[in-house]
Design a protein around this motif. Structure first.
Motif, PDB file in Angstrom:
ATOM      1  N   GLU A   1       8.963  -9.429   0.579  1.00 31.48           N
ATOM      2  CA  GLU A   1       7.354  -9.238   0.296  1.00 31.48           C
ATOM      3  C   GLU A   1       6.845 -10.172  -0.702  1.00 31.48           C
TER       4      GLU A   1
ATOM      5  N   HIS B   1      -0.974 -15.618  -0.173  1.00 29.93           N
ATOM      6  CA  HIS B   1      -1.892 -15.260  -1.005  1.00 29.93           C
ATOM      7  C   HIS B   1      -1.955 -16.366  -2.096  1.00 29.93           C
TER       8      HIS B   1
ATOM      9  N   ILE C   1      -5.768 -11.454  -8.374  1.00 29.51           N
ATOM     10  CA  ILE C   1      -6.160 -10.033  -7.786  1.00 29.51           C
ATOM     11  C   ILE C   1      -7.294  -9.810  -8.293  1.00 29.51           C
TER      12      ILE C   1
ATOM     13  N   ALA D   1      -5.482  -3.222  -4.442  1.00 30.05           N
ATOM     14  CA  ALA D   1      -4.435  -4.092  -3.893  1.00 30.05           C
ATOM     15  C   ALA D   1      -3.384  -3.240  -3.603  1.00 30.05           C
TER      16      ALA D   1
ATOM     17  N   PHE E   1      -4.304  -1.789   2.323  1.00 25.71           N
ATOM     18  CA  PHE E   1      -5.305  -2.876   2.024  1.00 25.71           C
ATOM     19  C   PHE E   1      -4.884  -4.234   2.028  1.00 25.71           C
TER      20      PHE E   1
ATOM     21  N   PHE F   1       1.635 -10.676   9.526  1.00 25.60           N
ATOM     22  CA  PHE F   1       1.293 -10.278   8.123  1.00 25.60           C
ATOM     23  C   PHE F   1       0.156  -9.466   8.188  1.00 25.60           C
ATOM     24  N   GLY F   2      -0.254  -9.006   7.030  1.00 27.04           N
ATOM     25  CA  GLY F   2      -1.476  -8.275   7.179  1.00 27.04           C
ATOM     26  C   GLY F   2      -1.499  -6.743   7.167  1.00 27.04           C
TER      27      GLY F   2
ATOM     28  N   GLY G   1      -0.899  -4.804   4.829  1.00 19.85           N
ATOM     29  CA  GLY G   1      -1.225  -4.216   3.736  1.00 19.85           C
ATOM     30  C   GLY G   1      -0.040  -3.407   3.193  1.00 19.85           C
ATOM     31  N   MET G   2       1.117  -3.612   3.420  1.00 16.49           N
ATOM     32  CA  MET G   2       2.280  -2.747   3.025  1.00 16.49           C
ATOM     33  C   MET G   2       3.070  -3.556   2.112  1.00 16.49           C
ATOM     34  N   GLY G   3       3.024  -4.798   1.597  1.00 19.88           N
ATOM     35  CA  GLY G   3       3.942  -5.593   1.091  1.00 19.88           C
ATOM     36  C   GLY G   3       4.059  -5.067  -0.646  1.00 19.88           C
TER      37      GLY G   3
ATOM     38  N   SER H   1       5.763  -6.342   7.602  1.00 21.73           N
ATOM     39  CA  SER H   1       6.095  -5.658   6.294  1.00 21.73           C
ATOM     40  C   SER H   1       6.417  -4.195   6.657  1.00 21.73           C
TER      41      SER H   1
END
Ligand code: ATP
Ligand code: MG
Lengths: 142, 109
Positions: free
Chosen positions: A50, A58, A84, A90, A95, A107-108, A110-112, B34
């Motif tokens: 991640e 990013h 950030i 974040a 998010f 991706f995206g 918002g779980m990384g 993820s």
């Protein structure tokens, strides 16, 4: 495991999605060779992946430094990307500011960052808008 | 049931081959990386429509017994190369994720 700490350094290329995950698989191999417990390897592999991806999509690329000692594994991601603006936001599950291009690649979610928090024992984020971001993760070995 | 047996029994073909005698245990369905990263468990079949190279990256870390690319989706060229390099099993099928999951449930006890 030996008492001496092992340090590993990775350059993370910000333009190359196709090598994403290289640093994580490399770390995984090292930990396997050192005989680290599978649950710990899983935690490190998830956190590392991640962080690596965020540094690419990013942070526009950066570096990762990993220190393995008998007590812990410390991973530091550093980039000179956009930073950030609101770290608390974040960190919220779901998010994401990922681009359409990144979303098309899966991706995206918002779980990384939430994954990194969940699968590490300590996590800190330092970030300055326009300067960059440093994320430090610790996974305890004991 | 092994990956190879499941593939043969259900008319699925290999887009990439690794250790095909691995046992399939359980499954995870999802296309967001993820989420898959934290949910795919070692030995699972991972059902997805996502064919880009990052599925190979996630699979290398989570060690599913196979990825099953559902609904006749195709792999990007570099995904195939990377998956083959890493010995990741990838199966292709025209079935939906739901249909594959039902078959896994019935056949892999
Ligand atoms: N290194 C970074 N530099 C700048 N912004 C970042 C960085 N890491 C995370 N962020 C910001 O935090 C948000 C949340 O990150 P997180 O990893 O949780 O989700 P994501 O990367 O958007 O999606 P996912 O990780 O699920 O694919 C990002 O969308 C981005 O806005
Ligand atoms: Mg992320």
């Amino acid at each position: 495991m030996s008492e001496k700490a092992i340090s590993l350094h990775y350059e993370i290329d910000g333009n190359n999605f196709t090598v994403a995950g290289q640093a994580s698989s490399s770390i995984k191999k090292v930990l396997k060779q050192l005989g680290v417990a599978p649950e710990v390897i899983r935690k490190v592999a998830i956190s590392m992946y991640e962080g690596e991806i965020n540094t690419i999509i990013h942070g526009k690329g950066g570096v990762a430094d990993v220190t393995i000692s008998s007590e812990s594994i410390i991973i530091v991601f550093k980039d000179n990307g956009p930073g950030i603006p609101d770290i608390e936001k974040a960190m919220q599950s779901g998010f994401s500011t990922a681009s359409d291009e990144a979303r098309e690649l899966g991706f995206g979610a918002g779980m990384g960052l939430p994954n990194m928090k969940k699968y590490s024992d300590n996590m800190t984020i330092e970030s300055e808008v326009g300067k960059g971001t440093t994320v430090t993760l610790t996974v305890n070995l004991q | 049931m092994t990956v190879k047996e499941f593939a043969e029994k259900n008319g699925m073909h290999f887009l990439s081959c690794g250790e095909t005698e691995l046992e399939i245990s359980g499954c995870y369905i999802g296309d967001l990386l993820s989420l898959a990263m934290s949910r795919v468990e070692c030995g699972n079949a991972w059902l997805t429509v996502q064919g880009n190279v990052n599925i190979a990256g996630v699979a290398a870390l989570t060690e599913p017994s196979c990825i099953i690319l559902v609904e006749d989706r195709t792999l990007d060229e570099n995904t195939e190369t990377k998956a083959k390099e890493q010995g990741i099993n990838i199966l292709s099928t025209e079935l939906s994720a739901y249909d594959v999951a039902c078959r896994l449930y019935e056949q892999c006890q």
